[in-house]
Design a protein around this motif. Sequence first.
Motif, mmCIF file in Angstrom:
data_model
loop_
_atom_site.group_PDB
_atom_site.id
_atom_site.type_symbol
_atom_site.label_atom_id
_atom_site.label_comp_id
_atom_site.label_asym_id
_atom_site.label_seq_id
_atom_site.Cartn_x
_atom_site.Cartn_y
_atom_site.Cartn_z
ATOM 1 N N UNK A 16 0.847 -1.199 0.000
ATOM 2 C CA UNK A 16 0.000 0.000 0.000
ATOM 3 C C UNK A 16 0.882 1.249 0.000
ATOM 4 N N UNK A 17 1.839 1.279 0.936
ATOM 5 C CA UNK A 17 2.643 2.488 1.150
ATOM 6 C C UNK A 17 3.622 2.749 0.008
ATOM 7 N N UNK A 18 4.272 1.701 -0.483
ATOM 8 C CA UNK A 18 5.260 1.885 -1.552
ATOM 9 C C UNK A 18 4.574 2.295 -2.861
ATOM 10 N N UNK A 19 3.463 1.645 -3.190
ATOM 11 C CA UNK A 19 2.727 2.018 -4.405
ATOM 12 C C UNK A 19 2.255 3.462 -4.327
ATOM 13 N N UNK A 20 1.713 3.822 -3.184
ATOM 14 C CA UNK A 20 1.229 5.184 -2.951
ATOM 15 C C UNK A 20 2.385 6.187 -3.088
ATOM 16 N N UNK A 21 3.489 5.917 -2.400
ATOM 17 C CA UNK A 21 4.600 6.868 -2.363
ATOM 18 C C UNK A 21 5.284 7.003 -3.728
ATOM 19 N N UNK A 22 5.373 5.890 -4.472
ATOM 20 C CA UNK A 22 5.971 5.985 -5.813
ATOM 21 C C UNK A 22 5.046 6.719 -6.777
ATOM 22 N N UNK A 23 3.740 6.549 -6.581
ATOM 23 C CA UNK A 23 2.779 7.163 -7.488
ATOM 24 C C UNK A 23 2.503 8.629 -7.212
ATOM 25 N N UNK A 24 2.845 9.074 -6.005
ATOM 26 C CA UNK A 24 2.475 10.431 -5.582
ATOM 27 C C UNK A 24 3.020 11.505 -6.522
ATOM 28 N N UNK A 25 4.214 11.281 -7.045
ATOM 29 C CA UNK A 25 4.848 12.280 -7.909
ATOM 30 C C UNK A 25 4.076 12.470 -9.214
ATOM 31 N N UNK A 26 3.280 11.499 -9.586
ATOM 32 C CA UNK A 26 2.612 11.530 -10.903
ATOM 33 C C UNK A 26 1.109 11.724 -10.811
ATOM 34 N N UNK A 27 0.557 11.897 -9.607
ATOM 35 C CA UNK A 27 -0.901 11.965 -9.471
ATOM 36 C C UNK A 27 -1.445 13.094 -10.345
ATOM 37 N N UNK A 28 -2.424 12.771 -11.166
ATOM 38 C CA UNK A 28 -3.038 13.758 -12.036
ATOM 39 C C UNK A 28 -2.381 13.884 -13.412
ATOM 40 N N UNK A 29 -1.221 13.221 -13.618
ATOM 41 C CA UNK A 29 -0.612 13.250 -14.952
ATOM 42 C C UNK A 29 -1.449 12.406 -15.909
ATOM 43 N N UNK A 30 -1.593 12.883 -17.143
ATOM 44 C CA UNK A 30 -2.405 12.125 -18.105
ATOM 45 C C UNK A 30 -1.766 10.778 -18.415
ATOM 46 N N UNK A 31 -0.447 10.767 -18.538
ATOM 47 C CA UNK A 31 0.258 9.500 -18.719
ATOM 48 C C UNK A 31 1.659 9.671 -18.159
#
Length: 313
Positions: A16-31
């Motif tokens: 949960x935490x690693x996926x969230x933390x790695x994804x945080x930088x890209x939240x809202x990017x179209x791709x």
Amino acid sequence: CMSDSLRKARGLLLGVAVGDALGAAFEGHRSVDGDDLVRQERATTRLRYTDDTALTLVLARHLAARSNLVSVDEDALATELAREWHREPWRGYGAGSREIFERILTGTPWRQASEDCFGGQGSYGNGAAMRVAPIALVATGPSHAIELARRSAVVTHAHHHGRHGAMLQACAAFLALNSDPGTPLDRQAFLDHLARTVERTDWRTRLNTVRTLLDSASPAVAASHLGNDAAAFTSVPLALLAFLQYPDQPAETIRYALRAGGDTDTIASMAAALTTARTGIQALPSAWLERLEQATEIGELADTLAERMSPSQ
Ligand code: R7I
Ligand code: MG
Ligand code: MG
Ligand code: MG
């Protein structure tokens, strides 16, 4: 040497935490393209988690505190979630959740705050689904996981989609946790099982769409068919697909989820939780774990919950 159930519990919660933390930088990017991913993967900066993990940890502690009776106490949970938002409001909360938590802390009953949200239809966001994974660690079976998920969801997500997203993710997490990583995952049977437990026709149709996207669909194609925004109806099935594409390779699950763009922290978090609940923590790249804030504490909380896993698991 760590037992399988401990490795799986740690996998689930740290996934949960690693996926969230790695994804945080890209939240809202179209791709998200390959260069973006490589840069993020190779960085040595601290990985900070967001609201997804913060609220998952609240639910995990809530479940751990109820030692003999496996249960969700809605009144207590609502207050615990709201206090966590108030403690660290900068972690990237959704607008609906912020409003609900503010109202709960100023005396509005959670049911009213939850039902009033978004002009009285309640939130269909993925905020209840994103925090639900720990329920898999204490549930005695898929229907129990679904019932606990429903009760944990309603305190913030009154809309049926917000609720059903949490129920589907909890059931998927239960099945992934209890699957044997020593034999290939029967993905059709996994989807059949979910389809039998989902009450709504529109959600069963989503599962059929996931089925058609297995193997062949690129992350971009998957995102265009399912959607990748913060609605439970789009992001929960997309996360499930990312897991099913790579049920034994957490890093590949996470890459697939991130490349799909949109609500990347939440989609990668929900997807990674499923994969690492199945594989155990040792399958997650240690370089990511070493960068994660509070990894030790999260691991210890997982151990506490693992002790609560029913004997059949
Ligand atoms: O569900 P929630 O906690 O959001 C979780 C998301 C994750 O991506 C986290 O990483 C964090 O970034 O937020 O918060 P809500 O605000 O209830 O729902 C999320 C979004 O879904 C909202 O901000 C709206 O854009 C949308 N949404 C709705 N829009 C219109 N009508 C949710 N429910 C509705 C609705 O009923
Ligand atoms: Mg977030
Ligand atoms: Mg909400
Ligand atoms: Mg998000």
